[in-house]
Structure formats: structure tokens, C-alpha cells
Design a protein around this motif. Structure first.
Motif, PDB file in Angstrom:
ATOM      1  N   UNK A  92      -5.962  -7.646  82.102  1.00  0.00           N
ATOM      2  CA  UNK A  92      -6.690  -7.722  80.840  1.00  0.00           C
ATOM      3  C   UNK A  92      -8.096  -7.162  81.008  1.00  0.00           C
ATOM      4  N   UNK A  93      -8.783  -7.541  82.101  1.00  0.00           N
ATOM      5  CA  UNK A  93     -10.183  -7.114  82.247  1.00  0.00           C
ATOM      6  C   UNK A  93     -10.286  -5.635  82.621  1.00  0.00           C
ATOM      7  N   UNK A  94      -9.725  -5.255  83.774  1.00  0.00           N
ATOM      8  CA  UNK A  94      -9.878  -3.870  84.234  1.00  0.00           C
ATOM      9  C   UNK A  94      -9.001  -2.916  83.424  1.00  0.00           C
ATOM     10  N   UNK A  95      -7.874  -3.425  82.937  1.00  0.00           N
ATOM     11  CA  UNK A  95      -6.984  -2.579  82.158  1.00  0.00           C
ATOM     12  C   UNK A  95      -7.407  -2.498  80.708  1.00  0.00           C
ATOM     13  N   UNK A  96      -7.104  -3.557  79.959  1.00  0.00           N
ATOM     14  CA  UNK A  96      -7.246  -3.455  78.504  1.00  0.00           C
ATOM     15  C   UNK A  96      -8.694  -3.535  78.037  1.00  0.00           C
ATOM     16  N   UNK A  97      -9.515  -4.308  78.723  1.00  0.00           N
ATOM     17  CA  UNK A  97     -10.907  -4.442  78.281  1.00  0.00           C
ATOM     18  C   UNK A  97     -11.736  -3.251  78.733  1.00  0.00           C
ATOM     19  N   UNK A  98     -11.663  -2.894  80.025  1.00  0.00           N
ATOM     20  CA  UNK A  98     -12.437  -1.765  80.530  1.00  0.00           C
ATOM     21  C   UNK A  98     -11.684  -0.442  80.366  1.00  0.00           C
ATOM     22  N   UNK A  99     -10.529  -0.480  79.763  1.00  0.00           N
ATOM     23  CA  UNK A  99      -9.723   0.708  79.471  1.00  0.00           C
ATOM     24  C   UNK A  99      -9.403   1.521  80.735  1.00  0.00           C
ATOM     25  N   UNK A 100      -9.270   0.837  81.849  1.00  0.00           N
ATOM     26  CA  UNK A 100      -8.805   1.500  83.063  1.00  0.00           C
ATOM     27  C   UNK A 100      -9.828   2.379  83.766  1.00  0.00           C
ATOM     28  N   UNK A 101     -11.053   2.456  83.265  1.00  0.00           N
ATOM     29  CA  UNK A 101     -12.105   3.233  83.936  1.00  0.00           C
ATOM     30  C   UNK A 101     -13.274   2.297  84.173  1.00  0.00           C
ATOM     31  N   UNK A 102     -13.753   2.161  85.288  1.00  0.00           N
ATOM     32  CA  UNK A 102     -13.586   2.873  86.524  1.00  0.00           C
ATOM     33  C   UNK A 102     -12.577   2.143  87.410  1.00  0.00           C
ATOM     34  N   UNK A 103     -11.830   2.866  88.198  1.00  0.00           N
ATOM     35  CA  UNK A 103     -10.895   2.203  89.099  1.00  0.00           C
ATOM     36  C   UNK A 103     -11.021   2.821  90.490  1.00  0.00           C
ATOM     37  N   UNK A 104     -10.714   2.028  91.524  1.00  0.00           N
ATOM     38  CA  UNK A 104     -10.876   2.527  92.893  1.00  0.00           C
ATOM     39  C   UNK A 104     -10.006   3.743  93.184  1.00  0.00           C
ATOM     40  N   UNK A 105      -8.834   3.825  92.518  1.00  0.00           N
ATOM     41  CA  UNK A 105      -7.937   4.952  92.785  1.00  0.00           C
ATOM     42  C   UNK A 105      -8.626   6.255  92.379  1.00  0.00           C
ATOM     43  N   UNK A 106      -9.223   6.236  91.194  1.00  0.00           N
ATOM     44  CA  UNK A 106      -9.896   7.441  90.720  1.00  0.00           C
ATOM     45  C   UNK A 106     -11.195   7.717  91.461  1.00  0.00           C
ATOM     46  N   UNK A 107     -11.804   6.655  92.008  1.00  0.00           N
ATOM     47  CA  UNK A 107     -13.094   6.833  92.684  1.00  0.00           C
ATOM     48  C   UNK A 107     -12.980   7.718  93.920  1.00  0.00           C
ATOM     49  N   UNK A 108     -11.758   7.855  94.461  1.00  0.00           N
ATOM     50  CA  UNK A 108     -11.548   8.788  95.584  1.00  0.00           C
ATOM     51  C   UNK A 108     -12.066  10.166  95.195  1.00  0.00           C
ATOM     52  N   UNK A 109     -11.782  10.552  93.965  1.00  0.00           N
ATOM     53  CA  UNK A 109     -12.131  11.901  93.512  1.00  0.00           C
ATOM     54  C   UNK A 109     -13.629  12.048  93.344  1.00  0.00           C
ATOM     55  N   UNK A 110     -14.283  11.001  92.770  1.00  0.00           N
ATOM     56  CA  UNK A 110     -15.733  11.072  92.624  1.00  0.00           C
ATOM     57  C   UNK A 110     -16.375  11.217  93.997  1.00  0.00           C
ATOM     58  N   UNK A 111     -15.803  10.491  94.968  1.00  0.00           N
ATOM     59  CA  UNK A 111     -16.338  10.538  96.322  1.00  0.00           C
ATOM     60  C   UNK A 111     -16.198  11.946  96.896  1.00  0.00           C
ATOM     61  N   UNK A 112     -15.015  12.541  96.785  1.00  0.00           N
ATOM     62  CA  UNK A 112     -14.855  13.877  97.374  1.00  0.00           C
ATOM     63  C   UNK A 112     -15.695  14.908  96.643  1.00  0.00           C
ATOM     64  N   UNK A 113     -15.806  14.778  95.338  1.00  0.00           N
ATOM     65  CA  UNK A 113     -16.637  15.740  94.603  1.00  0.00           C
ATOM     66  C   UNK A 113     -18.090  15.631  95.053  1.00  0.00           C
ATOM     67  N   UNK A 114     -18.559  14.401  95.257  1.00  0.00           N
ATOM     68  CA  UNK A 114     -19.971  14.236  95.611  1.00  0.00           C
ATOM     69  C   UNK A 114     -20.261  14.763  97.015  1.00  0.00           C
ATOM     70  N   UNK A 115     -19.242  14.806  97.879  1.00  0.00           N
ATOM     71  CA  UNK A 115     -19.478  15.366  99.208  1.00  0.00           C
ATOM     72  C   UNK A 115     -19.645  16.880  99.126  1.00  0.00           C
TER      73      UNK A 115
END
Lengths: 442, 186
Positions: A92-115
Motif C-alpha cells: 500500500x505504501x510503496x506501491x499504491x501510495x508512492x506509485x512505485x517510485x522510488x524503488x531500490x530496483x530502479x535505483x540501480x540505474x540512477x546509480x550507474x548513470x551517476x557514475x
């Protein structure tokens, strides 16, 4: 006469174009001397602010709390019911309330982009979302998957009648997760796309809107998930493969029994994810030399696989680089200029309207393609390495005497606890103690 | 023998565990100290925008987070507003058949002869950019699109950004989340 018409059109067009380029206003704004009208302000829009940063830290706090609770419920309290409630809360919180963003799975990409992209710096929230579950996994195993991940939660809710996936099939299908991880890092590092977010299967449920294709695919996965428990987590999740490896090392692991295993086999089929390993049988003496030869062959095959993977990955650079908008645009412009395509796209006409030199675009595109060529080598050889190791690992035998939860595959859901007779004894003794305590109170 | 073997494995495992933990801590620390940055949000650069209409259709929200803004200081207050009227309007009035906006979100009000003011009824705006296209092509370009941050979900990868033909979408600092068109700049 006709010629004069042409010239006048040319002059008119060039005047208009000059106006565009130099930013001259074609129609000077009036000053309203007569009516004294005051211009409305556009500043109201700047008062519409994004979500305050403090709420992002609130998300991090909820993440830490959920991770801690999940670890406590699984390892100490050993209660499936509590994990389930926490899982629903996270959904409910990370899914429906926060609409699935931000999530650790996607954060992999932010990390690689920032490198790789110096213009893009990672936000503190993103780095915390990436790192915290990893640290928790190093200590407590995959408790993130059990009670915190909204993608896991939505699949866990639909598990109906799980079937057993043969271990060879499970292992082979999991290769896709490694490919997905490597591809996600490659595409994010080159600034092409965030494919984990783009092809997120369940986010359309969280947002209650989304692309039809992804919605259909998500529904398919939920239907499959009734019979093959948590298919995304097991075969696709790129974050899951990192957690797998870290949870092998974890300090405290999920144990099926709170006590010593009595090998009653009651828990054998309790895990919907096939993460319970049986005690090993005696080493087969027959065929021992044969398997040794096979192992030697497989080890020799490993460098070959790495090389082949790298070569294959690199030679696909042309198709992979098309994920990048600049490369797509450059190819389009090239084809248009060659006269192979007569129609223009929004992108190509937008580029032509900017008047930037085409050579620059081609240069940028070739730089990106080179990055993909190099990245393709890395990606391919990584996949070759994983595939090779997957072939080798079945040859390694380990002595096990108990029924154990395989620390890598175990999602720490706690379903197996109640199958253990020792756990029943523990619960009984707990309730007896409670009764005694209640009696004392009376 | 078995005891020794076990302890060796345990030693290696502990070593690896420690290495992993240190690595994670170092990564977190390095980022926290060196590359600390504000939260980023998505915004579109109105000077790069070509008003293709993708903003209205590609946003993950049913009603796009992108809406039109009017920079009144740049507006010419024309009677024949090319952002308001169809290319060849039958009459210069507010009849629906004359309007460019598919939802009738632009209000036209008389100020003084020959000037008219155009205001945007934001709840009606769907961010299609039809008025922007008309205004940029033949007018002063005072109408432009912006991401509304009360609506934007701030997806990790903005769906509109992925579909934007002119790469006008970029991540901007959350402290200055708007790229407002100003008079004197195109």
C-alpha cells in the motif's frame, strides 16, 4: 511576375525566420494606456512546488522501519502472519501510495548513470534506497523481498497453487535476470533508457493507469504467478540477483526449524519458491572419474563462453545503441539525407529546425556507439561468465545433513515455519508460558 | 580435518562479508560527501519544445501532468490569436468551431480595442500543445508547456521524456522546478 512572387515569398520567410532566431516579438505587447489593464502574472506557477524533500526522507525512514520489522518478524518472531501484514502495508505504501517510485530496483540505474554521467548527480534518497536493502541483506538475508518490496508483495498475494519448477529450469530461467541486470546497467550508463522502469510489470497496477502492453504483460505475470510463485522475483528481478549473492554471506539466515532439524521431511514441499534444499545423499562412487572429466571440460569452457559472450554482446552494438535517442535520430537523419526515406519524423524535423550541424550529431552518435561496443563486451562476457558458472556449479557437491532454506533463493517469506514440528512445539510452549503468566496475573 | 576445512570456509566467508559491507559503506559515504545533490524533478525546456502533442498522450497519468502556461508579458494580445483560433476561422468569436483548443480551455476576454486577453482554464488543459504550436509558429510564443509539480509523479524515467522528439525534457533541481519563458528570449 512569377519570379517576383518567389522572391517576395523568400523575403517574407526570411523575415519570419529572423524573427524566430533573434527572438523579436512579432506583435509588440500593448501597454494599455487607455484602460490601465494590469498584466496578470505567471509567477503563480512557481508556487506549485514539487513534493517537499522532507517527504523523501520520510520514505527512507519508512524503508528502514519496514526492513527492520521484516527482519525481526522473520528471524526473531518467526511469524508468517506479521510478515504478511507488513507486506500488505509495503504494497500500500510503496506501491499504491508512492506509485512505485522510488524503488531500490530502479535505483540501480540512477546509480550507474551517476557514475558515468558527470552532469547527473545522485540524490541522497536514491543512494539510500539502493544501499539500505543491500546492507540489511548482508545481515539478515533477503528480508527486503519478504516484506518490503511492493513488486514482490503484489505477486505474493496471488500465489494460489504453486507448482515445483525443476532446479535446472529455475537456474536457466534465472540467467534472464542477469542479462536484465547487465542490460539495465549498460542502458542507464550510456544515458539511453531506464529499462527497468520502462518495462516495470506491475507499476500500471500501482498507478491504476499505464501502457496497455505493460498492463497485459503484468496481468499475464499475475496469472502465471498463481502457479509459479513470484515469477518476477525469481527469474527477472535484476536487484534480486544482487540480493541473492549477498544473502549467501548473510550473518543471520532464515532457518526452517527453531531447533535442530529432525529430518521429518514435513517441510520438504512447503516452499512455493523451491528454496528448500534436502540433505545430500552419499557421493556416488560410480561415474566419479566421468564427472571429474566433465568438470574439467566445463572449467575449460568458461573462458570460451566469456569470450563468445563478449564478442556477441559487442557485435550487437548497432541494435543496442538504437535505444539511445541521439543514435536513433542520427540514423534517421542519415537515411533521410540519403533519400531512402521520404517522410520526416517529429524528431528529425525538430532537429533540422534547430539548425545544428549534422556532422556534430553523427559524431555524438558514433561516440555513443563506441560506448555500446565496449559496454557490449563487458555485458556479454559477464553473461558468459554467469552462464559458465551455472554449468560448473552443479558439479560441486556440498555435504548437507539437514533440510535447509537455500540462503540465496530463500525470499524469507516464512511460509515453511509452521510445517516444522519443532516450531509447533515452540509455539505451544510459548502459549503455555503465556497461560502460566495469565494465571499468575489472576 | 573437517573442522579445519569448515573454519577455512568460514574465514573466507567472513572476509568476503566484511569486504562487501565495507564496499557498500564506502560507496554510500563517497556519494553522501562528494556528489550530494538536490532532489531532481522533470521539466521541459519551452525553447526546445516543438509542441508535438506527446505530452498529452505519453504521461503515465490519465490527465497529463503537463499543462499550458501563458507568459502575459510576451503576449501581443492579438485579436486574431493564432494560439486561440483555427488556421482559417469563420469568425473571430468564441464559437467552438473557431477554437484550436480541443477542450476549450483558453478564455478570450476583451480588454480594449483591439486587444484581447487569453487566459488558460487549467483544469481543462490537457497539455496537447496545439495552442503552443499556433502561438510559436505565427505569434510571439507566449504560450508554452510546463510540467505541473502538484500533478507530476516524478517517475524515475519520465515516459514523456522518453517519447519527446526534441529531447526537451531534462532533470532540473527541485528548488527551481520551472523553466519559465521570459520576454526577450526565444
Amino acid at each position: 511576375m512569377l519570379r517576383f512572387g518567389h522572391i517576395s515569398i523568400c523575403i517574407f520567410i526570411s523575415i519570419v525566420l529572423c524573427g524566430v532566431v533573434f527572438g523579436a516579438e512579432r506583435f509588440p505587447p500593448p501597454d494599455f494606456d487607455e484602460s490601465g489593464h494590469e498584466l496578470p502574472s505567471t509567477d503563480y506557477i512557481t508556487n506549485i512546488t514539487p513534493r517537499h524533500t522532507i517527504y523523501n526522507y520520510l520514505d527512507v525512514a519508512v524503508l528502514v522501519a519496514a526492513l527492520s520489522l521484516s527482519s525481526w518478524f522473520v528471524l526473531k518472531k518467526r511469524s508468517r502472519r506479521s510478515v504478511f501484514i507488513l507486506m500488505v502495508f509495503s504494497l500500500v505504501y510503496f506501491g499504491f501510495w508512492r506509485k512505485g517510485c522510488i524503488c531500490p530496483i530502479g535505483a540501480i540505474q540512477n546509480f550507474s548513470l551517476s557514475i558515468f554521467d558527470h552532469n547527473y548527480a545522485l540524490s541522497v534518497t536514491a543512494i539510500l534506497f539502493l544501499i539500505l536493502p543491500l546492507i540489511f541483506t548482508l545481515f539478515f538475508g533477503r528480508t527486503f523481498c519478504a516484506g518490503v518490496c511492493p513488486l514482490g508483495a503484489i505477486q505474493d498475494l496471488v500465489v494460489l497453487r504453486p507448482i515445483k519448477v525443476p532446479s535446472w529450469l529455475e537456474s536457466s530461467l534465472r540467467l534472464f535476470a542477469y542479462i536484465y541486470l547487465a542490460a539495465a546497467i549498460l542502458f542507464a550508463a550510456t544515458g539511453s533508457a531506464f529499462i527497468i522502469c520502462r518495462y516495470d510489470l506491475f507499476i500500471s497496477f500501482f498507478r491504476l493507469s499505464g501502457h496497455l502492453n505493460m498492463l497485459i504483460l503484468g496481468c499475464c505475470f499475475l496469472v502465471i504467478g498463481m502457479f509459479v510463485a513470484r515469477p518476477y522475483c525469481r527469474f527477472i528481478c535484476p536487484y534480486g540477483v544482487i540480493l541473492r549473492q549477498l544473502s549467501r554471506l548473510s550473518k543471520w539466515k532464515v532457518t526452517i526449524t527453531p531447533d535442530d532439524c529432525i529430518k521429518c521431511k514435513l517441510c520438504e514441499d512447503s516452499c512455493p519458491f523451491g528454496a528448500i534444499t534436502k540433505p545430500t545423499v552419499e557421493w556416488p562412487q560410480i561415474g566419479y572419474t566421468k564427472s571429474r572429466k566433465l568438470l574439467a571440460l566445463l572449467i575449460l569452457l568458461l573462458p570460451v563462453l566469456i569470450f563468445l559472450g563478449g564478442f556477441g554482446g559487442s557485435s550487437l552494438n548497432r541494435s543496442w545503441s538504437r535505444m539511445h535517442a541521439t543514435v536513433r535520430l542520427a540514423e534517421r537523419i542519415y537515411l533521410e539525407n540519403q533519400g531512402l526515406l521520404s517522410e520526416t519524423t517529429d524528431a528529425s524535423s525538430a532537429f533540422r529546425a534547430t539548425g545544428e550541424p549534422i556532422e556534430d550529431l553523427y559524431d555524438q552518435a558514433s561516440v555513443i556507439r563506441k560506448q555500446f561496443k565496449f559496454g557490449g563486451w563487458l555485458l556479454g562476457s559477464f553473461i558468459g561468465l554467469v552462464a559458465g558458472l551455472k554449468l560448473i556449479i552443479p558439479s560441486i557437491r556440498r555435504q548437507r545433513t539437514d533440510f535447509q532454506a537455500d540462503s540465496a533463493s530463500c525470499l524469507a517469506c516464512g511460509r515453511c515455519f509452521k510445517y516444522c514440528p519443532k516450531e509447533q512445539v515452540r509455539l505451544k510452549s510459548l502459549s503455555e508460558k503465556q497461560e502460566i503468566a495469565d494465571d499468575d496475573k489472576i | 580435518m573437517t573442522i579445519e576445512k569448515k573454519s577455512r570456509r568460514k574465514f573466507l566467508k567472513d572476509g568476503l562479508w566484511g569486504t562487501c559491507l565495507t564496499c557498500l559503506a564506502v560507496v554510500a559515504g563517497a556519494f553522501a560527501f562528494k556528489k550530494r545533490d538536490d532532489e531532481k524533478v522533470w521539466q521541459l525546456d519551452p525553447n526546445k519544445c516543438v509542441a508535438c502533442g506527446n505530452c498529452a498522450t505519453y504521461c503515465v497519468l490519465e490527465e497529463s501532468a503537463v499543462k499550458c502556461v501563458h507568459a502575459y508579458a510576451m503576449c501581443g494580445y492579438c485579436d486574431l490569436c493564432t494560439g486561440f483560433f483555427e488556421p482559417e476561422p469563420r469568425e473571430l468569436d468564441t464559437g467552438a468551431e473557431n477554437q484550436l483548443c480541443p477542450t476549450g480551455a483558453i478564455k478570450r476576454s476583451f480588454i480594449e480595442d483591439p486587444y484581447y486577453e487569453y487566459t488558460i482554464d487549467e483544469p481543462l488543459c490537457i497539455g496537447c500543445g496545439k495552442c503552443v504550436e499556433g502561438c510559436v509558429a505565427f505569434g510571439n510564443g507566449s504560450l508554452f508547456l510546463q510540467v505541473r509539480h502538484d500533478r507530476c509523479l516524478n517517475c524515475n524515467e519520465c515516459s514523456i521524456a522518453a517519447a519527446c522528439p526534441s529531447q526537451a525534457f531534462k532533470r532540473v533541481s527541485a528548488d527551481e522546478p520551472y523553466l519559465i519563458k521570459k520576454a526577450g528570449h526565444t
